[in-house]
Write a protein that holds these residues in place. Structure first.
Motif, PDB file in Angstrom:
ATOM      1  N   ARG A 184     -72.000 -15.118 -24.209  1.00  0.00           N
ATOM      2  CA  ARG A 184     -71.823 -15.077 -22.757  1.00  0.00           C
ATOM      3  C   ARG A 184     -70.721 -16.012 -22.304  1.00  0.00           C
ATOM      4  NH1 ARG A 184     -73.702 -10.688 -20.772  1.00  0.00           N
ATOM      5  NH2 ARG A 184     -75.631 -10.090 -21.761  1.00  0.00           N
ATOM      6  N   TRP A 242     -69.841 -11.938 -18.681  1.00  0.00           N
ATOM      7  CA  TRP A 242     -70.684 -12.420 -17.605  1.00  0.00           C
ATOM      8  C   TRP A 242     -71.598 -13.497 -18.148  1.00  0.00           C
ATOM      9  CZ3 TRP A 242     -72.504  -7.392 -14.764  1.00  0.00           C
ATOM     10  CH2 TRP A 242     -71.398  -6.863 -14.074  1.00  0.00           C
ATOM     11  N   LEU A 243     -71.844 -14.430 -17.303  1.00  0.00           N
ATOM     12  CA  LEU A 243     -72.748 -15.499 -17.703  1.00  0.00           C
ATOM     13  C   LEU A 243     -74.185 -15.022 -17.539  1.00  0.00           C
ATOM     14  CD1 LEU A 243     -70.966 -18.455 -15.944  1.00  0.00           C
ATOM     15  CD2 LEU A 243     -70.736 -17.710 -18.284  1.00  0.00           C
ATOM     16  N   ASN A 244     -75.033 -15.600 -18.335  1.00  0.00           N
ATOM     17  CA  ASN A 244     -76.433 -15.260 -18.116  1.00  0.00           C
ATOM     18  C   ASN A 244     -77.203 -16.477 -17.669  1.00  0.00           C
ATOM     19  OD1 ASN A 244     -77.069 -16.711 -20.367  1.00  0.00           O
ATOM     20  ND2 ASN A 244     -77.939 -15.014 -21.499  1.00  0.00           N
TER      21      ASN A 244
END
Lengths: 739, 102
Positions: A460, A466-468
């Motif tokens: 990520r 996209w970050l989680n």
């Protein structure tokens, strides 16, 4: 060898034929040769494949059978091949590990990288093993003679479930072989296989530096479907030759390049420029263009160029690039005779392994490269990326490499490799825990607010991903840790799931306070001056910051002293919000990552602060809203950044405050009493010395999202290593030692 | 994994003192808003087991599930004891959140 027939639609056949011919030649020239298990397996799979059966080509089949027959006499090899092919049917990291050891022990000379690519190929196109295997055969063939790291690094990168792609890769591999031939004898026509050359390569195991250089200089990227490449294109120092099918119009390719490549390009590298988009049929065009470049004396492309061409064009490209090889050594009988030891190829005996990530700009820090390696290792975990491995045993070699690269070259040593492998494939002796939790990091190790970070989450942090929630949580944790002790009690960080929980019910938007009623059972939010609410909504990350200042008189005083500007706003809620995250670019992670920003707590005012690199507590205090004329200092205020679309979020936060206040503290806070404002309109939020509006381009300009990502990644890796070490040292204790 | 031999807990002796006060087993409800699964687990069993079981039953990837107990993340090595859980408590399961910005 069949000459290419323009009427024949299936170019794959030609490639396979070429491949087989090459193998035959090799075999004929080396009657004592031992087929490596992969080649055998590849042949086996090839014959068994539905593709082959459909072709019903007896001639080719008999050739292959003959070849197999001869090689089968090497019983040990065969047995190994069989066991390899059977054990490898099972997929997953465990199987990979076993086979890896197997291979290494049985074939000490087996190339780790080829095995790795094998592993990855199999993982990706498990359903169509034949394709991968005959590809591997091709790779193997190359590997016997050449260090084709570059080529298949790229090849593996673009490996997809794409039939045509395999064809394309084969094609590129063939081109590499041809390049090698050209190296030996420039006068010969490309397109013919020269067994002797292959022989000489194989027998003495030497590799030709000039070929090496060719490959290094011209990384190939080929695909029949640019879409599939672009989605997993990694920064490469090489000029890209995109081999596109004829159906792909230049426009299509360019669009994809624009969309993906350029956006995903690491900030450290110059953005690629498409110097010319060649028409799929424009062989002459590309030839001329290249010739012209060479005549101008600048044949070497810089790494920020992209050339898009057809297959034929790429072929010519290679041809021409090899023609200008400047290796002065005479070739005698297909072998090179070297004038001095200095000229000898250095890749004879691979004794160590290096990871070659390619060349990077001169000022690239090693950590950057490292983080890419780690990212790749993490990617490998997901069968998506392979870490390129280059044999380069000695310091000499790395020197040689460095000398031969225009850009600086970063080589990582064996330790790094182990480290990475240790990450991807847990090498712990205790096999008891092969469950899905094998690769987790728990941070912090104590306390009630631990988060679990899976190593998969490292992906990520890749550029453009996209970050989680785990990453965000970790970053918040770090922020909290780095805050001054005295302020730690002033800020409460909600879990990333907090916002989602009461606001969605069965996938629909609703507000349900009961869902989070228990969350604060041990905490009186009304006494916490600032509450950070990370918000994840419709694939956006956002932060709401809820500043309850009513109990924070001391704090306010302090702030006043520090800032000489009165603070106010009892319940400001600050929602930092990003819009429209559908298209994600690295620039945009600025906003995103401001949530995860550096030492200061993440409030609106300190975002601009960080631009100035100030992290003192005084600066941090700027987040306290200076007394604003238009807002009641005793009432909660909701402040939002960037836009007008957060009404739902504001509304939910209002609802939450109201419910929380009435439920836990019997205080009625009407919705109307909670005010909302955006940072843009609120002079109150901004400090005087922060000029102008909060412009997201401007104010986050200096925020290095990539750097932040890399830092977080490094932190995670370090912590993980610590955890492993800790675990090992306390092995007699519980599995997850909690000190 | 959590075999009595494999993970001798240093706090084992203390636990024997506590055990008479609290029942050894707990019923825990695990819910993801659509499904509810009840588990009966020992106070000292790592919740990893329960999480794995839930994921397996629901066909979810454990890496994409987030378990929360009263707003607190549940980590695999946690046990009901460390989380101070009581009989009938609920574990919420959430999905991984991902997102970017524009």
């Amino acid at each position: 060898m069949c000459p290419p027939n323009p009427n024949k639609p299936n170019a794959q056949y030609d490639d396979v034929t070429k491949l087989i011919t090459g193998l035959e030649n090799y075999q004929n020239a080396n009657p004592d040769s031992v087929a490596d298990f992969k080649t055998m397996t590849a042949l086996h799979k090839l014959v068994d494949s539905s593709w082959f059966r459909n072709r019903n080509d007896c001639h080719l089949k008999s050739r292959i059978e003959k070849m197999r027959q001869e090689w089968t006499d090497q019983t040990m090899i065969t047995r190994e091949a069989q066991s390899y092919s059977t054990t490898n049917i099972t997929s997953g990291k465990r199987a990979v590990e076993v086979n890896h050891d197997n291979v290494q022990s049985t074939f000490p000379h087996a190339d780790l990288s080829i095995i790795k690519s094998d592993v990855n190929l199999r993982g990706i196109s498990r359903t169509a093993p034949v394709k991968t295997y005959h590809l591997i055969a091709a790779l193997r063939l190359l590997m016997q003679g050449v260090d084709s790291t570059t080529i298949y690094v790229q090849a593996v990168h673009m490996m997809q479930r794409d039939d045509q792609l395999v064809v394309a890769i084969l094609y590129v591999l063939n081109m590499a072989v041809l390049a090698n031939h050209n190296d030996v004898d420039k006068d010969r026509q490309p397109g013919r296989h020269h067994p002797r050359h292959l022989t000489s390569n194989t027998v003495d195991g030497s590799k030709f530096p000039s070929h090496q250089r060719v490959l290094k200089e011209y990384g190939f990227l080929c695909s029949c479907d640019p879409k599939s490449i672009m989605s997993r294109l990694h920064p490469t120092p090489y000029p890209l030759v995109v081999v596109a099918s004829k159906e792909c119009t230049p426009k299509t390719i360019k669009r994809h390049l624009d969309m993906s490549v350029i956006r995903r390009w690491t900030s450290g590298l110059p953005k690629p420029q498409v110097i010319q988009v060649y028409d799929a049929d424009a062989n002459a065009q590309i030839s001329n263009a290249l010739r012209e470049r060479m005549q101008r004396g600048t044949p070497r492309l810089t790494h920020c160029e992209l050339i898009i061409t057809s297959r034929e064009g790429a072929d010519q490209f290679v041809e021409m690039s090899t023609m200008r090889t400047d290796s002065p050594e005479p070739h005698i009988g297909g072998r090179k005779s070297y004038q001095s030891e200095e000229d000898c190829p250095r890749f004879v005996q691979p004794v160590g392994r290096w990871i070659l990530l390619g060349s990077w700009p001169d000022d690239t820090k090693l950590t950057t490269v490292e983080s890419h390696v780690h990212a790749q290792a993490a990617g490998e975990f997901n069968n998506s990326v392979v870490t390129p491995v280059l044999h380069s045993p000695t310091q000499e070699v790395s020197d040689w490499l460095s000398r031969n690269f225009e850009n600086s070259l970063n080589l990582l040593c064996d330790d790094d490799m182990r480290r990475i492998r240790g990450m991807a494939f847990r090498e712990d002796e205790d096999d008891e825990d092969q469950s899905s939790w094998a690769n987790i990091l728990i941070y912090p190790t104590e306390g009630s607010r631990c988060i679990t970070i899976n190593l998969k989450d490292l992906e990520r942090l890749n550029e453009g991903s996209w970050l989680n929630d785990n990453v965000i949580s970790f970053a918040m944790q770090k922020i909290e840790e780095n805050m001054d002790q005295q302020h730690k009690t002033d800020v409460y960080f909600f879990d990333t799931l907090f916002y989602t929980t009461p606001t969605t019910k069965n996938g629909k938007e609703a507000f349900n306070y009961n869902a989070v009623k228990h969350w604060t059972k041990n905490r009186n939010l009304m006494t916490v001056p600032f509450i950070v609410v990370p918000i994840n909504e419709k694939y956006h990350w956002t932060a709401g910051i809820d500043g309850n200042d009513d109990s924070g008189d001391a704090l306010r005083d302090q702030a006043r002293e520090e800032k000489a500007s009165p603070t106010s706003a009892n319940h400001p809620i600050l929602a930092v919000r990003d819009r429209d995250a559908v298209v994600h670019s690295s620039i945009s992670t600025n906003q995103l990552s401001l949530l995860t920003k550096d030492k200061s707590s993440q409030t609106i005012a300190n975002i601009p602060n960080s631009r100035k690199g100030q992290t003192s507590s005084a600066q941090r205090k700027k987040k306290k809203l200076p007394a604003s004329k238009q807002y009641d200092a005793d009432m909660p205020v909701i402040i939002t950044l960037f836009g007008d679309q957060q009404t739902a979020a504001v509304s939910h936060l209002k609802g939450y405050i109201g419910a929380e206040a009435s439920d836990k503290h019997d205080v009625i806070v009407g919705r109307n009493q909670i005010q909302a404002m955006t940072a843009k309109e609120s002079g109150g939020v901004r400090d005087q010395d922060l000029d102008g509006e909060l412009d997201k381009e401007k104010d986050f300009e200096s925020f290095d999202a990539s750097g932040k990502r890399a830092r977080i990644r490094n932190e995670l890796l370090e912590l993980y290593e610590k955890q492993v070490a800790n675990h090992k040292s306390t092995k007699s204790g519980t599995k997850f030692s909690v000190p | 994994m959590a075999s009595p031999n494999g993970s001798p807990s240093p706090g084992g002796e203390d636990r024997t003192e506590q055990e008479p006060q609290q029942s050894e087993h707990l019923n825990i409800k695990v819910t993801d808003n659509n499904n509810e699964v009840f588990f009966k687990i020992k106070r000292t069993t790592q919740l990893k087991k329960l999480m794995d079981a839930f994921c397996e039953r629901q066909g979810k990837a454990p890496q994409q599930c987030r378990f929360l107990f009263d707003g607190q993340r549940v980590n695999p090595p946690d046990t009901p004891e460390t989380l101070d859980m009581n009989d009938g408590d609920v574990l919420e399961v959430h999905q991984e959140q991902i997102g970017g910005s524009c």
